[in-house]
Motif scaffolding. Structure first.
Motif, PDB file in Angstrom:
ATOM      1  N   THR A 122       0.865  -1.268  -0.037  1.00 42.69           N
ATOM      2  CA  THR A 122      -0.005   0.116  -0.077  1.00 42.69           C
ATOM      3  C   THR A 122       0.735   1.172  -0.168  1.00 42.69           C
ATOM      4  OG1 THR A 122      -1.584  -1.167   1.166  1.00 42.69           O
ATOM      5  CG2 THR A 122      -1.880   1.173   1.075  1.00 42.69           C
ATOM      6  N   GLU A 123       1.789   1.307   0.862  1.00 38.87           N
ATOM      7  CA  GLU A 123       2.558   2.467   0.862  1.00 38.87           C
ATOM      8  C   GLU A 123       3.412   2.726  -0.148  1.00 38.87           C
ATOM      9  OE1 GLU A 123       6.253   4.188   3.799  1.00 38.87           O
ATOM     10  OE2 GLU A 123       4.790   2.660   4.619  1.00 38.87           O
ATOM     11  N   VAL A 124       3.936   1.729  -0.882  1.00 39.36           N
ATOM     12  CA  VAL A 124       4.989   1.905  -1.975  1.00 39.36           C
ATOM     13  C   VAL A 124       3.893   2.100  -3.515  1.00 39.36           C
ATOM     14  CG1 VAL A 124       6.142   0.582  -3.904  1.00 39.36           C
ATOM     15  CG2 VAL A 124       6.698   0.143  -1.543  1.00 39.36           C
ATOM     16  N   GLN A 125       2.507   1.676  -3.265  1.00 41.64           N
ATOM     17  CA  GLN A 125       1.485   1.920  -4.302  1.00 41.64           C
ATOM     18  C   GLN A 125       1.312   3.465  -4.385  1.00 41.64           C
ATOM     19  OE1 GLN A 125      -1.945  -0.423  -4.302  1.00 41.64           O
ATOM     20  NE2 GLN A 125      -1.181  -1.947  -5.416  1.00 41.64           N
ATOM     21  N   HIS A 126       1.155   3.761  -3.168  1.00 40.19           N
ATOM     22  CA  HIS A 126       0.877   5.227  -2.974  1.00 40.19           C
ATOM     23  C   HIS A 126       2.036   6.443  -3.679  1.00 40.19           C
ATOM     24  CE1 HIS A 126      -0.781   9.149  -1.229  1.00 40.19           C
ATOM     25  NE2 HIS A 126       0.612   9.312  -0.907  1.00 40.19           N
ATOM     26  N   LYS A 127       3.388   5.956  -3.361  1.00 44.10           N
ATOM     27  CA  LYS A 127       4.272   6.744  -3.669  1.00 44.10           C
ATOM     28  C   LYS A 127       4.401   6.531  -5.338  1.00 44.10           C
ATOM     29  CE  LYS A 127       7.235   5.816   0.413  1.00 44.10           C
ATOM     30  NZ  LYS A 127       8.652   5.395   0.959  1.00 44.10           N
TER      31      LYS A 127
END
Length: 199
Positions: free
Chosen positions: A43-48
């Motif tokens: 999720t965090e990587v997707q957001h970036k």
């Protein structure tokens, strides 16, 4: 932390085949490319990534469409650099965590298509390049990925050429189908089992 071998090679060279043989000899392998792909579901990587590339790379299930993302980054060097700035630190942390859990292995392997291009070679004690002739690699990729030559050439262009990888690597395994592969691997395995970090 133990002796680490980096295995690299241009697309279609047969890195995975070589690594599977090392695994059959009891050597743990960290597949950096597979790990990087798996982080696209984080999720965090997707957001970036979405902040950098926008929602056009999402599929109908609101997940990152890997083919759409690849189509962007493999035709735009700046975009590729932006993606790598997000993914590479994640891969490094994943590798360190994984390596810390391999205490009983005689040595470990990091497999990475862009070992030198990414700077991951700084984290290994010895580097091995898997080499196959360009035409052989093209034929393998077309058969494996059911893709076209233009897409393959775009990906190849983002990697160092064969002569550059051979120059940078400590050793090169020949895998064009003309040479016996297993004896080359067994010779290196014997060498690595006697190595210590920094020696």
């Amino acid at each position: 932390m133990g002796f680490t071998v980096g295995i690299t090679g241009n697309i279609g060279s047969g890195k995975s085949t070589v690594c599977k043989i090392f695994e059959s000899l009891g050597i743990p392998v960290f597949y950096a490319d597979d790990f990087a792909k798996s982080k696209l579901n984080d999720t965090e990587v997707q957001h970036k990534i979405l902040v950098k590339f926008g929602s056009s790379i999402l599929n109908k299930k609101n997940k990152i469409d890997k083919k759409a993302l690849a189509a962007i980054v493999f035709t735009d060097e700046q975009k590729l650099g932006e993606l790598n700035s997000i993914i590479h630190p994640e891969v490094y942390q994943g590798f360190i965590h994984w390596k810390n859990n391999q205490r009983n292995a005689p040595y470990v392997i990091m497999e990475a298509a862009i070992l030198f291009e990414s700077g991951f070679n700084e984290y290994v004690d010895f580097s091995v390049n898997i080499h196959a002739e360009k035409q052989t690699r093209m034929e393998r990729i077309i058969k494996r990925d059911k893709t076209d030559e233009e897409s393959i050439l775009n990906r190849m262009d983002k990697q160092f050429n064969d002569s550059e990888k051979i120059k940078r690597a400590d050793h090169t395994i020949q895998n064009s189908g003309k040479e016996l592969l297993i004896p080359q691997i067994l010779e290196l395995d014997k060498k690595f089992r006697t190595k210590k970090t920094g020696s």
